[in-house]
Design a protein around this motif. Structure first.
Motif, PDB file in Angstrom:
ATOM      1  N   PHE A  98       0.812  -1.233   0.000  1.00  0.00           N
ATOM      2  CA  PHE A  98       0.000   0.000   0.000  1.00  0.00           C
ATOM      3  C   PHE A  98       0.840   1.275   0.000  1.00  0.00           C
ATOM      4  CE2 PHE A  98      -2.128  -3.038   3.009  1.00  0.00           C
ATOM      5  CZ  PHE A  98      -2.954  -3.613   2.057  1.00  0.00           C
ATOM      6  N   LYS A  99       2.088   1.217  -0.523  1.00  0.00           N
ATOM      7  CA  LYS A  99       2.917   2.424  -0.576  1.00  0.00           C
ATOM      8  C   LYS A  99       2.193   3.592  -1.212  1.00  0.00           C
ATOM      9  CE  LYS A  99       7.508   0.549  -0.996  1.00  0.00           C
ATOM     10  NZ  LYS A  99       8.850   1.058  -1.104  1.00  0.00           N
ATOM     11  N   THR A 100       1.634   3.353  -2.426  1.00  0.00           N
ATOM     12  CA  THR A 100       0.992   4.451  -3.152  1.00  0.00           C
ATOM     13  C   THR A 100      -0.169   5.027  -2.351  1.00  0.00           C
ATOM     14  OG1 THR A 100       1.518   3.160  -5.086  1.00  0.00           O
ATOM     15  CG2 THR A 100       0.168   5.103  -5.428  1.00  0.00           C
ATOM     16  N   GLY A 101      -0.934   4.152  -1.709  1.00  0.00           N
ATOM     17  CA  GLY A 101      -2.057   4.605  -0.902  1.00  0.00           C
ATOM     18  C   GLY A 101      -1.601   5.547   0.198  1.00  0.00           C
ATOM     19  N   TYR A 102      -0.566   5.151   0.920  1.00  0.00           N
ATOM     20  CA  TYR A 102      -0.039   6.014   1.984  1.00  0.00           C
ATOM     21  C   TYR A 102       0.414   7.351   1.411  1.00  0.00           C
ATOM     22  CZ  TYR A 102       0.042   2.048   5.254  1.00  0.00           C
ATOM     23  OH  TYR A 102      -0.311   1.013   6.059  1.00  0.00           O
ATOM     24  N   LYS A 103       1.185   7.289   0.307  1.00  0.00           N
ATOM     25  CA  LYS A 103       1.693   8.534  -0.287  1.00  0.00           C
ATOM     26  C   LYS A 103       0.544   9.457  -0.641  1.00  0.00           C
ATOM     27  CE  LYS A 103       5.614   6.580  -2.748  1.00  0.00           C
ATOM     28  NZ  LYS A 103       6.138   6.289  -4.092  1.00  0.00           N
ATOM     29  N   LEU A 104      -0.504   8.899  -1.282  1.00  0.00           N
ATOM     30  CA  LEU A 104      -1.609   9.746  -1.727  1.00  0.00           C
ATOM     31  C   LEU A 104      -2.315  10.399  -0.540  1.00  0.00           C
ATOM     32  CD1 LEU A 104      -3.281   7.713  -4.621  1.00  0.00           C
ATOM     33  CD2 LEU A 104      -1.824   9.732  -4.754  1.00  0.00           C
ATOM     34  N   TYR A 107      -0.219  13.044   1.073  1.00  0.00           N
ATOM     35  CA  TYR A 107      -0.005  14.205   0.200  1.00  0.00           C
ATOM     36  C   TYR A 107      -1.267  15.068   0.059  1.00  0.00           C
ATOM     37  CZ  TYR A 107       2.243  16.845  -3.567  1.00  0.00           C
ATOM     38  OH  TYR A 107       2.808  17.845  -4.321  1.00  0.00           O
ATOM     39  N   THR A 108      -2.434  14.484   0.361  1.00  0.00           N
ATOM     40  CA  THR A 108      -3.696  15.210   0.149  1.00  0.00           C
ATOM     41  C   THR A 108      -3.729  16.626   0.737  1.00  0.00           C
ATOM     42  OG1 THR A 108      -4.894  13.140  -0.009  1.00  0.00           O
ATOM     43  CG2 THR A 108      -6.204  15.086   0.458  1.00  0.00           C
ATOM     44  N   PRO A 109      -3.296  16.836   2.015  1.00  0.00           N
ATOM     45  CA  PRO A 109      -3.352  18.211   2.544  1.00  0.00           C
ATOM     46  C   PRO A 109      -2.561  19.218   1.707  1.00  0.00           C
ATOM     47  CG  PRO A 109      -2.942  16.656   4.314  1.00  0.00           C
ATOM     48  CD  PRO A 109      -2.850  15.882   3.037  1.00  0.00           C
ATOM     49  N   VAL A 110      -1.573  18.748   0.934  1.00  0.00           N
ATOM     50  CA  VAL A 110      -0.776  19.675   0.133  1.00  0.00           C
ATOM     51  C   VAL A 110      -1.624  20.283  -0.988  1.00  0.00           C
ATOM     52  CG1 VAL A 110       1.296  19.934  -1.294  1.00  0.00           C
ATOM     53  CG2 VAL A 110       1.304  18.347   0.627  1.00  0.00           C
ATOM     54  N   VAL A 111      -2.523  19.482  -1.586  1.00  0.00           N
ATOM     55  CA  VAL A 111      -3.286  20.024  -2.720  1.00  0.00           C
ATOM     56  C   VAL A 111      -4.532  20.791  -2.272  1.00  0.00           C
ATOM     57  CG1 VAL A 111      -2.491  18.356  -4.425  1.00  0.00           C
ATOM     58  CG2 VAL A 111      -4.538  17.853  -3.123  1.00  0.00           C
ATOM     59  N   VAL A 112      -5.011  20.541  -1.063  1.00  0.00           N
ATOM     60  CA  VAL A 112      -6.190  21.269  -0.586  1.00  0.00           C
ATOM     61  C   VAL A 112      -5.777  22.700  -0.228  1.00  0.00           C
ATOM     62  CG1 VAL A 112      -7.931  21.378   1.231  1.00  0.00           C
ATOM     63  CG2 VAL A 112      -7.288  19.172   0.260  1.00  0.00           C
ATOM     64  N   SER A 113      -6.636  23.667  -0.591  1.00  0.00           N
ATOM     65  CA  SER A 113      -6.318  25.070  -0.321  1.00  0.00           C
ATOM     66  C   SER A 113      -6.069  25.295   1.180  1.00  0.00           C
ATOM     67  CB  SER A 113      -7.466  25.952  -0.798  1.00  0.00           C
ATOM     68  OG  SER A 113      -7.394  27.208  -0.176  1.00  0.00           O
ATOM     69  N   ILE A 114      -5.067  26.104   1.479  1.00  0.00           N
ATOM     70  CA  ILE A 114      -4.734  26.414   2.868  1.00  0.00           C
ATOM     71  C   ILE A 114      -5.918  27.053   3.603  1.00  0.00           C
ATOM     72  CG2 ILE A 114      -3.633  28.574   2.155  1.00  0.00           C
ATOM     73  CD1 ILE A 114      -2.495  26.539   5.156  1.00  0.00           C
ATOM     74  N   VAL A 115      -6.784  27.741   2.855  1.00  0.00           N
ATOM     75  CA  VAL A 115      -7.950  28.363   3.489  1.00  0.00           C
ATOM     76  C   VAL A 115      -8.845  27.282   4.102  1.00  0.00           C
ATOM     77  CG1 VAL A 115     -10.032  29.726   3.073  1.00  0.00           C
ATOM     78  CG2 VAL A 115      -7.891  30.374   1.988  1.00  0.00           C
TER      79      VAL A 115
ATOM     80  N   ILE B 257     -10.489  19.855  -6.774  1.00  0.00           N
ATOM     81  CA  ILE B 257      -9.031  19.693  -6.733  1.00  0.00           C
ATOM     82  C   ILE B 257      -8.664  18.279  -6.294  1.00  0.00           C
ATOM     83  CG2 ILE B 257      -8.516  20.498  -4.370  1.00  0.00           C
ATOM     84  CD1 ILE B 257      -6.618  21.648  -7.448  1.00  0.00           C
ATOM     85  N   LEU B 258      -9.510  17.644  -5.468  1.00  0.00           N
ATOM     86  CA  LEU B 258      -9.232  16.260  -5.084  1.00  0.00           C
ATOM     87  C   LEU B 258      -9.365  15.328  -6.283  1.00  0.00           C
ATOM     88  CD1 LEU B 258     -10.806  15.687  -1.553  1.00  0.00           C
ATOM     89  CD2 LEU B 258      -8.411  15.991  -2.192  1.00  0.00           C
ATOM     90  N   LEU B 259     -10.391  15.558  -7.120  1.00  0.00           N
ATOM     91  CA  LEU B 259     -10.550  14.736  -8.328  1.00  0.00           C
ATOM     92  C   LEU B 259      -9.343  14.930  -9.243  1.00  0.00           C
ATOM     93  CD1 LEU B 259     -14.339  15.237  -9.159  1.00  0.00           C
ATOM     94  CD2 LEU B 259     -13.205  13.198  -8.249  1.00  0.00           C
ATOM     95  N   PHE B 260      -8.976  16.188  -9.428  1.00  0.00           N
ATOM     96  CA  PHE B 260      -7.818  16.536 -10.254  1.00  0.00           C
ATOM     97  C   PHE B 260      -6.570  15.785  -9.773  1.00  0.00           C
ATOM     98  CE2 PHE B 260      -4.273  19.470 -11.228  1.00  0.00           C
ATOM     99  CZ  PHE B 260      -4.524  19.735 -12.567  1.00  0.00           C
ATOM    100  N   PHE B 261      -6.392  15.793  -8.461  1.00  0.00           N
ATOM    101  CA  PHE B 261      -5.232  15.134  -7.843  1.00  0.00           C
ATOM    102  C   PHE B 261      -5.274  13.618  -8.056  1.00  0.00           C
ATOM    103  CE2 PHE B 261      -3.723  13.357  -3.595  1.00  0.00           C
ATOM    104  CZ  PHE B 261      -2.397  13.313  -3.964  1.00  0.00           C
ATOM    105  N   LEU B 262      -6.450  13.013  -7.839  1.00  0.00           N
ATOM    106  CA  LEU B 262      -6.539  11.560  -7.964  1.00  0.00           C
ATOM    107  C   LEU B 262      -6.321  11.109  -9.409  1.00  0.00           C
ATOM    108  CD1 LEU B 262      -9.410  10.680  -5.492  1.00  0.00           C
ATOM    109  CD2 LEU B 262      -6.962  10.209  -5.271  1.00  0.00           C
ATOM    110  N   GLN B 265      -2.494  11.663 -10.300  1.00  0.00           N
ATOM    111  CA  GLN B 265      -1.595  11.382  -9.169  1.00  0.00           C
ATOM    112  C   GLN B 265      -0.164  11.066  -9.570  1.00  0.00           C
ATOM    113  OE1 GLN B 265      -2.170   7.268  -7.781  1.00  0.00           O
ATOM    114  NE2 GLN B 265      -4.349   7.676  -8.073  1.00  0.00           N
ATOM    115  N   LYS B 266       0.031  10.344 -10.672  1.00  0.00           N
ATOM    116  CA  LYS B 266       1.401   9.938 -10.984  1.00  0.00           C
ATOM    117  C   LYS B 266       2.288  11.145 -11.302  1.00  0.00           C
ATOM    118  CE  LYS B 266       0.872   9.104 -15.848  1.00  0.00           C
ATOM    119  NZ  LYS B 266       0.929   8.455 -17.042  1.00  0.00           N
ATOM    120  N   TYR B 267       1.658  12.210 -11.877  1.00  0.00           N
ATOM    121  CA  TYR B 267       2.438  13.415 -12.159  1.00  0.00           C
ATOM    122  C   TYR B 267       2.844  14.134 -10.879  1.00  0.00           C
ATOM    123  CZ  TYR B 267       1.238  12.969 -17.051  1.00  0.00           C
ATOM    124  OH  TYR B 267       1.116  12.513 -18.328  1.00  0.00           O
ATOM    125  N   PHE B 268       1.958  14.090  -9.871  1.00  0.00           N
ATOM    126  CA  PHE B 268       2.290  14.745  -8.602  1.00  0.00           C
ATOM    127  C   PHE B 268       3.494  14.067  -7.970  1.00  0.00           C
ATOM    128  CE2 PHE B 268      -1.955  16.335  -9.073  1.00  0.00           C
ATOM    129  CZ  PHE B 268      -1.876  17.594  -8.524  1.00  0.00           C
TER     130      PHE B 268
END
Lengths: 285, 279
Positions: A98-104, A107-115, B257-262, B265-268
């Motif tokens: 499950f490496k990829t699962g953990y990474k994803l 990493y999620t908080p990074v793409v969500v807007s800081i607001v 943005i979550l859909l975009f990310f999923l 994902q490989k590019y991220f």
């Protein structure tokens, strides 16, 4: 044919440099110029005052406090952002499923807007919120001047772990497997093996993460704007928040610009160290 | 022993994942709780007793979140397009040609990396006002004012310069013999070869622009031009009494943005490794 390759380099650079001139170099010089003018008497015809803006803000308790707060914030964030992502990256780098699962997920908080992240934490930090229930305490996470900055720093750390984890994961790929195996044969345990082999090997990347996380700590704004507005009692007022307040609430562009120049000097010093020491390869210096 | 170690690693990683998801899950749980459920109840419950979508319906009716999302998409999309054009054009001569002033150009671009936008934003604001790139003049001007200051990024130029440098010199030489001019070489031969780096630049620029808050919050005055971060922050003032609605709005805003990310994902994963381009 030949003339094409003589003139064209400049033509290709021109569009980028026009934009950089208008939105970077021109404002860069104007910031410095504006810091020598006083806008507080007549906003539309400022008067030249040499260094009075500087002496004004350097003698103001609020500005000095915001410098101290900014460095306090840096001290709170940077060690956590250097160490936690490294531990996470080393754990993910093991032979596990499950490496990829953990990474994803991490990493999620990074793409969500800081607001949104700041709003979510503000909700957790409520007096009747989840955190106070969980720890059976009544802590004013955002209302107690002593700990408000810590609460803000936790948000920044939360948002940054995934980002720096990815940088470390890339670096870990370069650690020679033979060295790790040799350490294992010598009987080194999990922690010892990484302390003696992995960490010394990726030291340049650890240094890189320290400087880039310091630079972003010096520029912190949105978390504070959304959660505390610099309060309580100026305890979370940082340099950028001070600039924002002076410029857009007090319309004192002179003081704001002087603060900008001080921020410029601080950040440029950190960036110069970063580029000259740790990112030479990237820019082929 | 081996199993024990693996178990321990999974345990730690799962705890970290829970930590990373908890703030969002708690927000989601609050958004799903109806008016009859006390969101401050002790003990708090993560699973709503009577889950309802009413808060989402209500917030979407009261606040133009869809319009905010469209605005964010417009701003991010054009910021990406301009960055791709300007950065690739500038990176090409820096990587593939020798000319007078190359080092100066290189140094000036490197210099921009060291200067934080926050420190020069006041004159940028004045310049944008003077150029009429604000929403009080026209919607079009308002969009341009959000896009143009971020239309070039030194990170992008360096990322693409490195990409161009990896291409062997012979490819160009044979094209010159075939009679191609410099733009044909750039557009027909080199650009297709750096497609992976262009995608990385596009994706990271998109996420950075999508999350940008400070600049749009300074220059925007009209609600119909609000981007998502600005609009979502405004929810706090509008619904200070009702965290259910703030939570619903926030949750809706992160779906795109979550859909975009999923999907990408490989590019991220690849991109952070390659360039450390930060939004």
């Amino acid at each position: 044919m030949k003339t094409d390759f003589k003139i064209s380099p400049y033509l290709y650079l021109l569009p980028a440099f026009i934009m950089l001139w208008i939105f970077f170099f021109l404002p860069f010089f104007q910031t410095i110029v504006m810091s020598f003018y006083d806008y507080s008497v007549d906003f539309y015809s400022p008067s030249f005052t040499m260094f009075s803006n500087y002496s004004k803000i350097l003698n103001s308790d609020v500005f000095l406090k915001s410098i101290l707060n900014t460095f306090w914030f840096l001290i709170l964030c940077v060690p956590a952002l250097v160490i936690l992502p490294l531990i996470v990256a080393i754990l993910i780098d093991q032979k596990i499923k499950f490496k990829t699962g953990y990474k994803l997920i991490i990493y999620t908080p990074v793409v969500v807007s800081i607001v949104v992240v700041a709003i979510a934490f503000k909700w957790l930090y409520q007096p009747e919120g989840l955190l106070n229930y969980f720890f059976h305490k009544e802590i004013g996470y955002l209302t107690d001047p002593k700990i408000a900055m810590v609460s803000v720093a936790i948000v920044t750390i939360f948002k940054g772990i995934g980002y720096y984890m990815m940088i470390y994961l890339a670096a870990l790929m370069s650690v020679p497997k033979e060295l790790i195996e040799a350490a294992e044969i010598d009987g080194a345990g999990f922690i010892r093996k990484h302390l003696t082999v992995t960490i010394p090997h990726i030291m340049p990347v650890i240094a890189l993460v320290s400087t880039i996380s310091s630079i972003s700590a010096l520029k912190v704004f949105v978390e504070i704007y959304v959660m505390t507005k610099g309060g309580p009692l100026n305890s979370t007022k940082t340099i950028v928040y001070y600039i924002y307040e002076k410029a857009f609430e007090n319309l004192d562009l002179g003081s704001a610009s002087a603060a900008c120049v001080i921020l410029l000097i601080l950040v440029m010093a950190f960036s110069a160290v970063n580029i000259l020491c740790f990112e030479r390869d990237k820019y082929k210096l | 022993m081996k199993h024990m170690k693996g178990f321990l690693i999974h345990l730690i990683l799962i705890s970290i994942c829970i930590f990373c998801m908890l703030p969002f899950l708690w927000l989601l749980s609050t958004a799903l709780k109806g008016a009859e459920e006390n969101i401050f109840q002790y003990p708090p419950s993560l699973i709503p007793k009577f889950p309802t979508l009413n808060n989402f319906v209500k917030v979407l009716k009261l606040v133009p979140i869809v319009q905010y999302a469209i605005n964010s998409t417009i701003v991010a999309a054009f910021t990406v397009i301009l960055n791709l054009i300007f950065s690739s054009l500038a990176a090409y001569p820096l990587a593939r040609m020798s000319f007078k002033g190359k080092n100066t150009a290189f140094f000036l671009i490197l210099l921009t990396l060291t200067v934080p936008f926050q420190a020069i934003m006041l004159p940028v604001y004045i310049i944008v006002l003077k150029l009429n790139l604000v929403d009080s003049i026209s919607d079009f001007g308002g969009y341009l004012g959000m896009i143009l200051p971020f239309s070039v990024n030194a990170f992008g130029i360096f990322l693409l310069k490195q990409a161009f440098l990896k291409i062997p010199k012979e490819i160009e030489e044979s094209a010159i013999i075939d009679g191609c001019n410099s733009f044909q070489i750039f557009y027909k031969i080199l650009l297709p070869l750096i497609r992976p780096e262009l995608s990385v630049l596009a994706i990271f620029t998109f996420v950075g622009s999508w999350g940008e808050f400070l600049w749009p919050s300074i220059i925007l005055t009209k609600q119909n031009l609000f981007t998502l971060p600005v609009g979502i922050n405004e929810l706090q003032g509008a619904f200070s009494a009702d965290y259910r609605l703030i939570a619903s709005g926030s949750i809706v805003s992160i779906i795109p943005i979550l859909l975009f990310f999923l999907i990408l994902q490989k590019y991220f994963i690849k991109g952070t490794n390659e360039g450390a381009v930060k939004g």
